[in-house]
Enzyme design. Structure first.
Site, PDB file in Angstrom:
ATOM      1  N   ASP A  77       0.820  -1.209   0.000  1.00 41.78           N
ATOM      2  CA  ASP A  77       0.000   0.000   0.000  1.00 41.78           C
ATOM      3  C   ASP A  77       0.855   1.261   0.000  1.00 41.78           C
ATOM      4  O   ASP A  77       1.975   1.293   0.528  1.00 41.78           O
ATOM      5  CB  ASP A  77      -0.884   0.052   1.255  1.00 41.78           C
ATOM      6  CG  ASP A  77      -2.108  -0.825   1.146  1.00 41.78           C
ATOM      7  OD1 ASP A  77      -2.176  -1.649   0.215  1.00 41.78           O
ATOM      8  OD2 ASP A  77      -2.994  -0.700   2.018  1.00 41.78           O
ATOM      9  N   HIS A 129       3.708  -2.053   3.500  1.00 41.98           N
ATOM     10  CA  HIS A 129       3.815  -0.694   2.969  1.00 41.98           C
ATOM     11  C   HIS A 129       5.268  -0.455   2.560  1.00 41.98           C
ATOM     12  O   HIS A 129       6.144  -0.405   3.429  1.00 41.98           O
ATOM     13  CB  HIS A 129       3.429   0.349   4.025  1.00 41.98           C
ATOM     14  CG  HIS A 129       2.039   0.214   4.552  1.00 41.98           C
ATOM     15  ND1 HIS A 129       1.687  -0.740   5.485  1.00 41.98           N
ATOM     16  CD2 HIS A 129       0.909   0.932   4.293  1.00 41.98           C
ATOM     17  CE1 HIS A 129       0.399  -0.611   5.777  1.00 41.98           C
ATOM     18  NE2 HIS A 129      -0.092   0.396   5.065  1.00 41.98           N
TER      19      HIS A 129
END
Length: 274
Positions: A86, A231
């Site tokens: 992400d 992430h």
């Protein structure tokens, strides 16, 4: 490649704080009133597609999805797991793509627009060119359940247009910031042709740069048909990826994109998957 700007650093810090609050709430709890989040598992999607095929109602799309990305995988008979990232691209993404290429592992990237897609367009193109699934994580990381319908559309449509402009392919998947969604988000996602993808594994890498701890958390939670949330904007995450991949391969896992995980079924716009 552009160096990490002060604005990008601030974005990462802001996301770290927001994600910490999100971790406190389970995604299976009621989102508003008595409405609960209905999610669909990869196995249920595959089984439904197989049932349709048995009834002679299937089309060729399932075969196409199974064969996409970095090789053909049948997750009904293979121990599959999906790596997802992400909030990129970032200055760390090139190294991540190098690792994935070396280890022949496809991933699904849920990209942010402002200060990310518009800062690293060449990395968006590279993700698509190297067989990864490119999807949306909104334009500014606005919490969609706190936004008006027009704001939700803007948050989802802007990255769609930019990703399509850069790659030639319009995203069919999105991940709502903090995993927060509701009926309004479902409806607008349906209008825009987007399915929502959550996760089953989180390393909480927004709270630590300890790569060994990130690896340990992923390995502890991983299971068949899992969707791993990481992430690549945080410094400890990309260094953890080689160890995560090697350890899960030793356990017999095969890495796939989210569409491959669902094949021969397909994610339907407006529905939520994890």
């Amino acid at each position: 490649m552009p160096s990490l700007t002060r604005k990008t650093t601030k974005t990462g810090t802001r996301l770290r704080v927001l994600a910490t609050f999100a971790a406190a709430a389970s995604l299976t709890l009621a989102l508003s009133g008595c409405t609960k989040l209905e999610t669909h598992s990869p196995s249920s999607v595959r089984n439904a597609a197989d049932a349709q095929a048995a009834d002679g109602k299937a089309d060729a799309s399932g075969t196409q999805a199974r064969a996409g990305g970095l090789g053909t995988v049948d997750c009904a008979h293979t121990k599959c797991i999906a790596l997802t990232f992400d909030a990129g691209p970032s200055e760390n993404s090139a190294r991540l793509l190098d690792i994935l290429k070396e280890k022949q592992v496809p991933a699904t990237f849920f990209l942010l627009g402002k200060r990310h897609i518009d800062t690293y367009p060449e990395l968006v193109r590279r993700m698509a060119d190297e067989g990864h699934e490119v999807a949306s994580h909104t334009w500014t990381h606005k919490i969609l359940t706190d936004a008006e319908p027009d704001e939700i559309r803007e948050e989802l449509e802007r990255p769609n247009k930019e990703i399509e402009r850069l790659t030639g392919e319009r995203p069919t998947l999105m991940r709502p910031p903090q995993g927060r969604t509701d009926d309004t988000v479902h409806g607008i996602s349906r209008e825009l042709g987007l399915a929502e993808v959550l996760w089953t594994v989180t390393a909480k890498d927004y709270k630590t740069n300890d790569s060994d701890l990130i690896t340990e958390r992923v390995l502890d939670q991983s299971s068949r048909d899992g969707i791993i949330l990481l992430h690549d904007i945080y410094d400890g995450t990309v260094p953890a990826v080689p160890g995560i991949i090697d350890a899960l391969k030793r356990r017999g896992y095969v890495f796939v994109t989210v569409p491959q995980l669902l094949a021969p079924g397909k994610a339907e716009p407006g529905k939520v998957y994890r």
